[in-house]
Scaffold this motif. Structure first.
Motif: not given
Length: 400
Positions: A34-62
């Motif tokens: 919550t505090a991190l989101a409040a530091l943004s220069e653009t309107p942000s919420t804690p939920a907006s930090l994460l893509d909650l619909k993305a499948p939780l794969t390994y992702g890009e290995i590097p």
């Protein structure tokens, strides 16, 4: 063979959960989402930090491309070619980044030179891998600067790595540009890679970029056979997401570290990397660092007033950067037993300091103080230390 017990971490693990005022902590005062989101220069919420619909794969290995792109921007200063995102590997904290470098580059019979005092990992892990380690010692009488002539004498034909810590833990000192140029010129003449642990960069609270002593990242210097490491834990207040990195302008070094990393990491949490990418984005990073630098300046002034008030018993070199100060406590002209002092202090006041002997037996009387906590914690904690100094300090045994 496994390294010896990690003295700093052993002490922290034993005492930090019961401390009322943790002034041994090296991370800037932690933030919630919550505090991190409040530091943004653009309107942000804690939920907006994460893509909650993305499948939780390994992702890009590097590491995720958005995160590595934001990091490449930090290393691509004026006057230097941009650092490609492919030259960055994401790791679970800087401790994993450092280990990866050692695992990739160091083996039995090698020789390593390590800037000292510093985080024990930086010399104990190379030794555990079979290397002989020489300590390049900083000198308190020189403002914690090490002597370049001593480094020249330590470097040998079989030296395979020079290890720096800039800004330095626990002193808060820096290696200025003239010394960095000497170090890199020496390393280049012998083709020795350099590892620079820059985990406390860019928390410069007592020096500005306009100063001739302001240290650039090692990646900004002409010598490319270098690796830097960093993390979100120290300067960025986000130890809980466990995100670090290693970076180099030499693709061959990155390739070797990537091969070693396959055996230790595979990939870093996608959720953690999303938060890290947000924190290092242009809309957030300036507010985040501004918050932490202001905390550092305010609290360092409080700590300096404490040291001056107790100058009969305290001595130090005021730190320039990072989150820690290295203070020596003496009585009757002799160093106190720093471990007994820290135990008695915490037992009687709830204030936690870290004994300097965790960095080596020679640091008798020294304690490491982590001062970039919430201002109230530092102010109240130092008041408790003041009371201890008045009532109980005479009972602390002197060092043997």
């Amino acid at each position: 063979m496994p390294p010896p017990p990690f003295a700093v971490e052993q002490w922290m693990n034993k005492y930090e959960t019961t401390a009322k005022y943790n002034l041994a902590e090296t991370c800037c005062a932690p933030l919630s989402l919550t505090a991190l989101a409040a530091l943004s220069e653009t309107p942000s919420t804690p939920a907006s930090l994460l893509d909650l619909k993305a499948p939780l794969t390994y992702g890009e290995i590097p590491g995720s491309l958005p995160l590595r792109t934001n990091l490449s921007r930090l290393y691509s200063s004026k006057g230097n070619a941009p650092l490609p995102p492919d030259n960055i590997l994401i790791t679970p904290g800087a401790i994993a980044a450092n280990f990866t470098v050692f695992y990739a580059l160091i083996g039995k019979g090698d020789h390593v030179v390590c800037h000292y005092p510093t985080y024990q990992q930086l010399y104990s892990v190379p030794a555990s891998l079979g290397a002989e380690v020489s300590l390049w010692k900083s000198r308190e009488d020189k403002g914690w600067l090490p002597d370049f002539e001593e480094l020249k004498a330590l470097v040998r034909d079989d030296t395979k790595l020079i290890v720096l810590n800039n800004p330095q833990n626990p002193t808060g000192a820096i290696l200025p540009p003239p010394l960095l140029h000497q170090i890199t010129a020496l390393a280049a003449s012998k083709n020795i890679p350099i590892l620079s642990d820059e985990v406390y960069r860019p928390l410069f609270h007592s020096i500005t970029p306009l100063s001739p002593s302001f240290p650039p990242s090692l990646l900004s210097l002409p010598y490319t056979n270098t690796i830097t490491t960093g993390s979100l834990s120290k300067a960025y207040s986000l130890a809980g997401i466990r995100v670090g990195w290693l970076a180099s302008r030499n693709p061959a070094l990155i390739a070797r570290c990537a091969e070693a990393r396959d055996y230790t990491t595979i990939a870093v949490s996608q959720l953690d990397q999303q938060i890290a990418a947000f924190a290092l984005s242009p809309a957030v990073i300036h507010g985040l660092l501004g918050r932490n630098i202001q905390l550092a300046r305010t609290n360092l002034d409080l700590l300096e007033r404490f040291v001056l008030k107790h100058e009969e018993f305290c001595s130090w070199t005021r730190p320039v950067a990072g989150t820690t100060a290295f203070i020596k406590f003496s009585r009757e002209g002799r160093a106190v037993d720093s471990e007994s002092f820290c135990r008695a202090l915490q037992a009687n006041t709830g204030v936690m300091f870290l004994p300097g002997t965790a960095f080596g037996a020679e640091w008798k009387g020294y304690v490491r103080v982590g001062f970039v906590q919430e201002e109230g914690v530092v102010r109240e904690g130092l008041e408790e230390v003041r009371k201890f100094m008045r009532r109980l300090f005479d009972d602390v045994p002197l060092a043997a």
